[in-house]
Design an enzyme around this catalytic site. Structure first.
Site, short mmCIF file in Angstrom:
data_model
loop_
_atom_site.label_atom_id
_atom_site.label_comp_id
_atom_site.label_asym_id
_atom_site.label_seq_id
_atom_site.Cartn_x
_atom_site.Cartn_y
_atom_site.Cartn_z
N ARG A 12 37.93 4.23 -13.82
CA ARG A 12 37.06 5.42 -13.96
C ARG A 12 37.89 6.61 -14.39
NH1 ARG A 12 34.51 8.15 -10.07
NH2 ARG A 12 35.59 7.29 -8.27
N ILE A 14 40.08 9.62 -15.67
CA ILE A 14 41.32 9.67 -16.45
C ILE A 14 41.94 8.29 -16.51
CG2 ILE A 14 43.67 10.61 -16.46
CD1 ILE A 14 42.56 13.15 -15.12
N ALA A 83 45.61 6.80 -9.21
CA ALA A 83 44.56 6.89 -8.18
C ALA A 83 44.74 8.17 -7.37
CB ALA A 83 44.63 5.68 -7.25
N ASP A 88 38.62 18.63 -0.04
CA ASP A 88 38.91 20.06 -0.03
C ASP A 88 38.33 20.78 1.19
OD1 ASP A 88 39.97 19.44 -2.49
OD2 ASP A 88 38.54 20.62 -3.66
N ALA A 142 44.13 27.35 -3.27
CA ALA A 142 43.40 27.61 -2.03
C ALA A 142 42.34 26.54 -1.85
CB ALA A 142 42.74 28.99 -2.09
N TYR A 147 45.93 18.44 -0.89
CA TYR A 147 46.08 17.92 -2.26
C TYR A 147 47.32 18.52 -2.93
CZ TYR A 147 44.47 16.77 -7.05
OH TYR A 147 44.35 16.29 -8.34
N1 LIG Z 1 40.11 15.46 -13.10
C1 LIG Z 1 40.99 16.44 -13.10
O1 LIG Z 1 40.71 17.56 -13.54
C2 LIG Z 1 42.37 16.23 -12.57
C3 LIG Z 1 43.27 17.27 -12.66
C4 LIG Z 1 44.58 17.09 -12.21
C5 LIG Z 1 44.93 15.88 -11.68
N2 LIG Z 1 44.03 14.88 -11.58
C6 LIG Z 1 44.48 13.60 -11.03
O2 LIG Z 1 44.22 12.57 -11.95
C7 LIG Z 1 43.94 11.37 -11.26
C8 LIG Z 1 42.61 10.80 -11.71
O3 LIG Z 1 41.60 11.75 -11.45
P1 LIG Z 1 40.08 11.54 -11.94
O4 LIG Z 1 39.52 12.89 -12.10
O5 LIG Z 1 40.04 10.59 -13.05
O6 LIG Z 1 39.45 10.90 -10.61
P2 LIG Z 1 38.13 10.03 -10.42
O7 LIG Z 1 37.26 10.11 -11.62
O8 LIG Z 1 37.58 10.44 -9.10
O9 LIG Z 1 38.69 8.53 -10.31
C9 LIG Z 1 39.61 8.23 -9.30
C10 LIG Z 1 40.03 6.78 -9.41
O10 LIG Z 1 40.97 6.52 -8.35
C11 LIG Z 1 40.50 5.43 -7.58
N3 LIG Z 1 40.92 5.59 -6.19
C12 LIG Z 1 40.62 6.59 -5.33
N4 LIG Z 1 41.16 6.35 -4.12
C13 LIG Z 1 41.82 5.17 -4.23
C14 LIG Z 1 42.56 4.36 -3.32
N5 LIG Z 1 42.75 4.72 -2.05
N6 LIG Z 1 43.05 3.17 -3.78
C15 LIG Z 1 42.86 2.78 -5.05
N7 LIG Z 1 42.19 3.51 -5.96
C16 LIG Z 1 41.66 4.67 -5.55
C17 LIG Z 1 38.99 5.43 -7.73
O11 LIG Z 1 38.46 4.14 -7.42
P3 LIG Z 1 36.84 3.91 -7.32
O12 LIG Z 1 36.36 3.89 -8.74
O13 LIG Z 1 36.71 2.60 -6.63
O14 LIG Z 1 36.32 5.07 -6.54
C18 LIG Z 1 38.87 5.82 -9.20
O15 LIG Z 1 39.07 4.68 -10.02
C19 LIG Z 1 43.97 11.71 -9.78
O16 LIG Z 1 45.24 11.41 -9.24
C20 LIG Z 1 43.73 13.20 -9.76
O17 LIG Z 1 44.27 13.81 -8.62
C21 LIG Z 1 42.74 15.03 -12.02
#
Ligand SMILES: NC(=O)c1ccc[n+]([C@@H]2O[C@H](COP(=O)([O-])OP(=O)(O)OC[C@H]3O[C@@H](n4cnc5c(N)ncnc54)[C@H](OP(=O)(O)O)[C@@H]3O)[C@@H](O)[C@H]2O)c1
Length: 241
Positions: A12, A14, A83, A88, A142, A147
């Site tokens: 899912r 990124i 992951a 928050d 904040a 995180y």
């Molecule tokens: N989106 C942003 O703006 C942003 C900005 C900075 C950093 N990030 C970082 O980029 C990464 C991806 O973010 P995203 O926005 O793509 O998140 P997302 O759409 O919520 O997807 C998160 C993915 O991580 C998996 N996951 C969550 N907890 C897990 C666990 N305990 N074990 C294994 N897999 C797990 C989820 O699995 P399920 O599909 O089964 O739920 C999902 O596939 C994260 O590390 C996030 O902190 C995101």
């Protein structure tokens, strides 16, 4: 034979973009996820990429799952620790459970996934570890003490491990995305997004998951072998380190 890349949370958001970009670049990709079976099934049907379910917060599950993937798909050359979760709350309202869940997934999860692949990478004298941190691990945010602490921890981990891996041909790097258009960000109230967040981004828009994915493909390549211990910001100019 193509190299194997493993992407956590790779079905899912990124992570899905990273999995697809690595596949397009010629890697055999495996993706893990935590619990969203429907998304994982749809992703596998769309891409042919195998998905595996376990929590990165569980060390034994990581060790067992990685062993299974190495048997089924081959030795892991590229690990993308993507992951991540948010829980928050302003600090005075943050519960120990919210703190623990985020640290266990976003920081300890990176240890749990990297440790079982490390010896094999050392033996084969090649490896690429790419940790997806966050702008909020660089600047703090904040409502995200948990995180921000976990994501800043990922950067320290990256720099320390880069020093250990260098002589063994393993590079360890981090990417700090700014706000990227995924479900995690779309969950933010639209008014807050439009009135408060987007005006802080000099390029005037959210990033696309594919923009992070292209950075991963570059760091994973043989050509990026001199880049290790680095933190690449991809945030539309929102924050400079
Ligand atoms: N989106 C942003 O703006 C942003 C900005 C900075 C950093 N990030 C970082 O980029 C990464 C991806 O973010 P995203 O926005 O793509 O998140 P997302 O759409 O919520 O997807 C998160 C993915 O991580 C998996 N996951 C969550 N907890 C897990 C666990 N305990 N074990 C294994 N897999 C797990 C989820 O699995 P399920 O599909 O089964 O739920 C999902 O596939 C994260 O590390 C996030 O902190 C995101």
């Amino acid at each position: 034979m193509s190299k194997v890349a493993l992407v956590t949370g790779g079905s899912r958001g990124i992570g899905a973009a990273i999995s697809k970009a690595l596949q397009d670049a010629g890697y055999t990709v495996a993706a893990t996820y935590a619990g969203n079976d429907d998304a994982a099934k749809a992703f596998t049907e769309e891409t042919g990429i195998k998905t595996y379910k376990w929590s990165v917060a569980d060390y034994d599950a990581c060790a067992t799952g990685i062993r299974q993937i190495e048997e089924e798909v081959g030795p892991i050359a590229v690990l993308v620790n993507n992951a991540g979760i948010t829980r928050d709350a302003m600090f005075h309202k943050m519960t120990p459970q919210q703190w623990k869940e985020v640290i266990d997934t976003n920081l300890t999860g990176v240890f749990n996934m990297t440790h079982p692949v490390w010896s094999g990478m050392r033996d084969r004298k090649f490896g690429r570890i790419i940790n997806i941190s966050s702008i909020n691990g660089q600047k703090g945010q904040a409502g995200q003490a948990n995180y921000s602490a976990a994501k800043a921890g990922d950067l320290g981990f990256t720099k320390a491990l880069a020093q250990e891996g260098a002589r063994a041909g393993i590079t360890v790097n981090a990417i700090c995305p700014g706000y990227i258009a995924t479900e995690m960000v779309k969950a933010i109230d639209e008014k807050v997004l439009n009135d408060k967040i987007i005006p802080q981004i000099p390029v005037g828009r959210l990033g696309e998951p594919e923009e992070i994915a292209r950075t991963v493909v570059f760091l994973a390549s043989d050509e990026a072998g001199f880049i290790t211990g680095s933190t690449i910001s991809a945030n539309g100019g929102q924050f400079f380190v």
